[in-house]
Scaffold this active site. Sequence first.
Site, short mmCIF file in Angstrom:
data_model
loop_
_atom_site.label_atom_id
_atom_site.label_comp_id
_atom_site.label_asym_id
_atom_site.label_seq_id
_atom_site.Cartn_x
_atom_site.Cartn_y
_atom_site.Cartn_z
N GLY A 3 -35.37 -1.68 -34.87
CA GLY A 3 -34.69 -1.43 -36.13
C GLY A 3 -33.32 -2.08 -36.11
N GLN A 19 -24.62 -3.50 -38.64
CA GLN A 19 -24.64 -3.94 -37.24
C GLN A 19 -24.42 -5.44 -37.10
OE1 GLN A 19 -28.50 -1.68 -36.34
NE2 GLN A 19 -27.48 -1.82 -34.35
N CYS A 26 -29.60 1.63 -28.73
CA CYS A 26 -29.09 0.91 -29.90
C CYS A 26 -28.60 -0.46 -29.47
CB CYS A 26 -27.96 1.71 -30.54
SG CYS A 26 -27.28 0.98 -32.04
N LEU A 27 -28.92 -1.45 -30.28
CA LEU A 27 -28.44 -2.80 -29.99
C LEU A 27 -26.92 -2.87 -30.03
CD1 LEU A 27 -31.07 -4.83 -32.06
CD2 LEU A 27 -31.05 -4.41 -29.58
N HIS A 41 -32.15 6.75 -37.50
CA HIS A 41 -31.17 6.05 -36.67
C HIS A 41 -30.50 4.93 -37.48
CE1 HIS A 41 -29.85 4.16 -32.75
NE2 HIS A 41 -29.78 3.12 -33.57
N GLU A 42 -31.31 4.11 -38.15
CA GLU A 42 -30.76 3.00 -38.93
C GLU A 42 -30.00 3.51 -40.16
OE1 GLU A 42 -30.63 0.27 -37.43
OE2 GLU A 42 -32.13 0.80 -35.94
N HIS A 93 -26.47 4.25 -39.50
CA HIS A 93 -25.57 3.09 -39.53
C HIS A 93 -25.01 2.85 -40.93
CE1 HIS A 93 -25.84 1.60 -35.45
NE2 HIS A 93 -27.16 1.64 -35.49
#
Length: 186
Positions: A60, A65, A113-114, A155-156, A159
């Site tokens: 995701g 991000q 997470c990236l 999660h996304e 953001h």
Amino acid sequence: MFAPSLHKIFNQKTQKLTVYQLGNPALSEIAKPISDVSDREIQQLIDEMLITLKESKGVGLAAPQVGRSLQLIIIASHPNERYPNAPQMEPTAMINPKIISYSGQTEKGWEGCLSVPMIRGLVPRDRQIEVEYTDRQGDRQVSQLTDFVARIFQHEYDHLEGKVFLDRVENTLDLATEAEYQKLWQ
């Protein structure tokens, strides 16, 4: 569908974007709605996010991000080295997403997470949610998401609200380095 589109994207030499890391102020901003889904820049951003997600081995990605304060997320669950048990699904761009309802049944699960490399955390999330969003063709979609895919969406979506998964961890004992996390699963 997305598979031919993804093949086309790679052939167009679409660029991988830089994923912003924890501490960058862009990750704390509330994302703005997208008014014109058909805008060429929005469509290009979707393509670039798809490439970035694929090359980063993520499941995701949210526009904040990659430094764009816009309500756009990509969900692309698939088994990989970071999430070997992830279910397979087509990458899906979700524009101006909303959570319509929560199941109320939560479960803790490991997240990475990236934007927060080398750290995993046990995060409580609802197991089932109903969401609505606009797809990249401009059509309104309503979906029931469960388990891992519901976790990715939440999660996304965080953001877009200026949050990272660390904001949801209940206790520092629920954190692990990536190396320790991998030992737990071997």
